[in-house]
Design a protein around this motif. Structure first.
Motif, PDB file in Angstrom:
ATOM      1  N   LEU A 118      11.074  45.499  -1.578  1.00 35.88           N
ATOM      2  CA  LEU A 118      10.727  44.478  -2.556  1.00 35.88           C
ATOM      3  C   LEU A 118      11.989  44.123  -3.309  1.00 35.88           C
ATOM      4  CD1 LEU A 118       8.595  42.776  -4.136  1.00 35.88           C
ATOM      5  CD2 LEU A 118       8.460  44.671  -5.724  1.00 35.88           C
ATOM      6  N   GLN A 119      12.357  42.863  -3.242  1.00 34.45           N
ATOM      7  CA  GLN A 119      13.476  42.383  -4.028  1.00 34.45           C
ATOM      8  C   GLN A 119      13.043  41.061  -4.628  1.00 34.45           C
ATOM      9  OE1 GLN A 119      16.514  42.541  -0.768  1.00 34.45           O
ATOM     10  NE2 GLN A 119      17.665  43.642  -2.305  1.00 34.45           N
ATOM     11  N   MET A 120      13.791  40.611  -5.586  1.00 34.18           N
ATOM     12  CA  MET A 120      13.488  39.295  -6.111  1.00 34.18           C
ATOM     13  C   MET A 120      14.711  38.737  -6.791  1.00 34.18           C
ATOM     14  SD  MET A 120      10.932  38.077  -9.082  1.00 34.18           S
ATOM     15  CE  MET A 120      11.884  37.004 -10.114  1.00 34.18           C
ATOM     16  N   ASP A 121      14.937  37.420  -6.641  1.00 33.70           N
ATOM     17  CA  ASP A 121      15.850  36.756  -7.547  1.00 33.70           C
ATOM     18  C   ASP A 121      15.273  35.400  -7.911  1.00 33.70           C
ATOM     19  OD1 ASP A 121      17.762  36.673  -4.663  1.00 33.70           O
ATOM     20  OD2 ASP A 121      16.813  34.885  -5.465  1.00 33.70           O
ATOM     21  N   GLY A 122      15.671  34.913  -9.077  1.00 32.12           N
ATOM     22  CA  GLY A 122      15.060  33.694  -9.599  1.00 32.12           C
ATOM     23  C   GLY A 122      14.197  34.077 -10.782  1.00 32.12           C
ATOM     24  N   ILE A 123      13.491  33.121 -11.329  1.00 34.38           N
ATOM     25  CA  ILE A 123      12.669  33.427 -12.497  1.00 34.38           C
ATOM     26  C   ILE A 123      11.205  33.160 -12.199  1.00 34.38           C
ATOM     27  CG2 ILE A 123      12.192  32.833 -14.920  1.00 34.38           C
ATOM     28  CD1 ILE A 123      15.143  32.293 -15.276  1.00 34.38           C
ATOM     29  N   LEU A 124      10.364  34.152 -12.415  1.00 35.09           N
ATOM     30  CA  LEU A 124       8.926  34.007 -12.213  1.00 35.09           C
ATOM     31  C   LEU A 124       8.184  34.608 -13.402  1.00 35.09           C
ATOM     32  CD1 LEU A 124       8.348  35.136  -8.495  1.00 35.09           C
ATOM     33  CD2 LEU A 124       8.470  32.812  -9.358  1.00 35.09           C
ATOM     34  N   PHE A 144       4.614  35.904 -10.079  1.00 42.56           N
ATOM     35  CA  PHE A 144       5.098  37.045  -9.309  1.00 42.56           C
ATOM     36  C   PHE A 144       3.959  37.669  -8.510  1.00 42.56           C
ATOM     37  CE2 PHE A 144       5.804  41.737  -9.277  1.00 42.56           C
ATOM     38  CZ  PHE A 144       6.741  41.743  -8.272  1.00 42.56           C
TER      39      PHE A 144
END
Lengths: 263, 247
Positions: B199-205, B210
């Motif tokens: 699980l990774q994430m970039d950006g804005i949620l 999410f």
């Protein structure tokens, strides 16, 4: 990293957490004591030292001028690097950055970049040609667990403390003038790391807990309480429910830390 | 990067390549494509073209890295210099080193590492062409390469990203959507164990976005999982047919 503690100890840590307790007396959702000192390296344009329990991280910010990336001609450049200095832990070795230090740097970088913490358009000197390059160097001085949160905190604290040199343009040349202005910032992300052991989530794992947990998840939370970066690490897994639970806790903890550090 | 398109999603809710928001790109998977590897797989996920190979369990080199109670899993994710628009230097970048680590950590929960102490398994992933979502497609292929090598596993690992483009949460971002879009959430799961291993994430949620993105990605992973199983079966059906002909 090789295991430095005995299986008995690991079991003890796991059993305690099962009962909602921790070896150092904290609750499952408690951070260790946090201390932040800013501006301790005079030669750096910005610096901060963070103590998270016994974990100690020093971040220095240096600013130079350079060329922008071709795909972002109207933005300054941010570079984050992490050094796991050998004096910080018997498990750190001198030499080129290994995957752990690269991951640490990139996770901190993503938190700052994705929250758009730097007002990077204001770092442009001549569009497409000359911009300020912000070097964030993370120096881990003592490793007692949760390097990600300590480093992320120290990096933002150092950026908040960073002064940019004044300049003027003379015959297409950039000339540095006397005096400084504050580095323009728009957001102050806070990163919260949770560890998972036997299905239980703990906040801010320290070194021995890091050996006992099977996986961790780090979430960078921006000023509005939104998530701006995530990294799962370790060789275990999370259920989807645990991930949402972690996101909820991280949001809560980030707000708590934000209040504490007054950002 | 090429010109920024005006809109990534049109009025009908269709994306640049005509997909709906919850649709995967076309995927083609083949197992057992390399004769020298113990296990291998090739995936075309949209315009991504990726080869994965597994070697082992075998003796580790250097030997001091062996562990007395388990096998050591190693992983190298690498992009070919010609896989992207601007030539990529063949030396491993920081991005590739990080991805090698997260891909390994996505696969390792599936492997019974304790069955083969003092050995090593190497996974090599070569991205021949990249178009967004290479880490996910790499995991999908690498899990099959491990299975093809006969390494005991708890489950296959299937991976897929979701993200946000404009105001819409969408499945399986391609390169342009990743670059222009506002968030990217790559996810890998072991479907039978309800376990998220990457699980990774970039950006804005927001928290709600999410949650929606994670759920959408998991649905995508499940579809890919079905394709993985088909590809694996197809490989051994072919072997069986060959044997029958010989007899």
């Amino acid at each position: 990293m090789s295991s430095l503690i005995t299986r008995v100890r690991l079991k003890q840590i796991a059993n305690l957490i099962e009962k909602g307790k921790r070896l150092d007396g904290r609750g499952l959702g408690d951070y260790r004591e946090i201390k932040i000192q800013q501006g301790i390296i005079e030669k750096a344009e910005g610096s901060a030292r963070v103590l998270l329990g016994k974990t100690e991280v020093l971040v220095g910010v240096k600013i130079e001028t350079g060329e922008p990336f071709p795909d972002t001609p109207n933005e300054g450049v941010l570079t984050v690097n992490a050094e796991l200095v050998p004096l910080a832990s018997p498990s750190f070795e001198a030499g080129p950055p290994d995957e752990n230090s690269i991951e640490l740097a990139r996770v901190v970088d993503r938190g700052i970049r994705e929250s758009k913490a730097l007002d990077s358009e204001k770092l442009v000197i001549v569009p497409g040609k000359r911009v300020f390059v912000v070097f964030v160097d993370i120096y881990v001085l003592n490793h007692d667990g949760n390097l990600i949160d300590a480093s992320a905190l120290a990096a933002v604290a150092a950026l908040r403390n960073t002064k940019m040199p004044n300049y003027e343009i003379e015959n297409d040349e950039v000339k540095i003038k006397q005096g400084y202005t504050q580095l323009p910032m728009r957001a102050y992300p806070i990163t919260v790391t949770l560890g998972k052991i036997n299905g239980k989530l703990i906040v801010d794992p320290w070194l021995e807990e890091e050996e006992a947990i099977d996986s961790r998840i780090s979430l960078a939370i921006n000023d509005e309480g939104n998530i701006c970066a995530i990294q799962k690490g370790g060789v275990g897994y999370f259920t989807p429910q645990q991930i949402l639970e972690a996101a909820r806790i991280a949001k809560e903890k980030a707000a708590e830390l934000r209040k504490k550090v007054d950002w | 990067m090429s010109e920024k398109p005006e809109k990534l999603i049109d009025k009908k809710g269709l994306r640049l390549d005509g997909r709906r928001s919850d649709e995967l790109r076309p995927i083609k998977i083949e197992v057992g494509v390399l004769s020298n590897a113990d296990g291998s797989a090739y995936i075309e996920h949209g315009n991504n073209k990726i080869l994965a190979a597994a070697f082992g369990p075998r003796e580790m080199h250097p030997k001091h890295l062996t562990l007395p109670d388990r096998m050591v899993l190693r992983c190298r994710y690498h992009m070919a210099p010609f896989s992207v628009q601007e030539r990529k230097s063949p030396a491993p970048s920081r991005r590739e080193i990080e991805l090698s680590k997260v891909i390994r950590e996505a696969l390792e929960p599936a492997v019974f590492v304790e069955y083969y102490p003092r050995t090593g398994v190497d996974i090599f992933i070569e991205v021949l062409q990249a178009d967004g979502g290479t880490r996910c497609a790499s995991i999908t292929a690498a899990a099959l390469a491990l299975a093809d090598a006969g390494i005991p596993m708890r489950d296959l690992v299937a991976a897929c990203a979701a993200g946000k483009v404009g105001d819409t949460v969408v499945l399986d971002l391609m390169d342009i959507e990743d670059k222009v879009g506002s968030a990217d959430v790559p996810v890998a799961i072991m479907p039978n164990l309800n376990a998220v291993t990457l699980l990774q994430m970039d950006g804005i949620l927001t928290s709600e976005e999410f949650e929606a993105a994670v759920n959408l990605a998991i649905e995508g992973c499940k579809k890919i999982y079905a394709m993985q199983k088909e590809a694996l079966k197809a490989r051994y059906m072919a072997v069986k047919q060959e044997e029958e002909v010989e007899e």
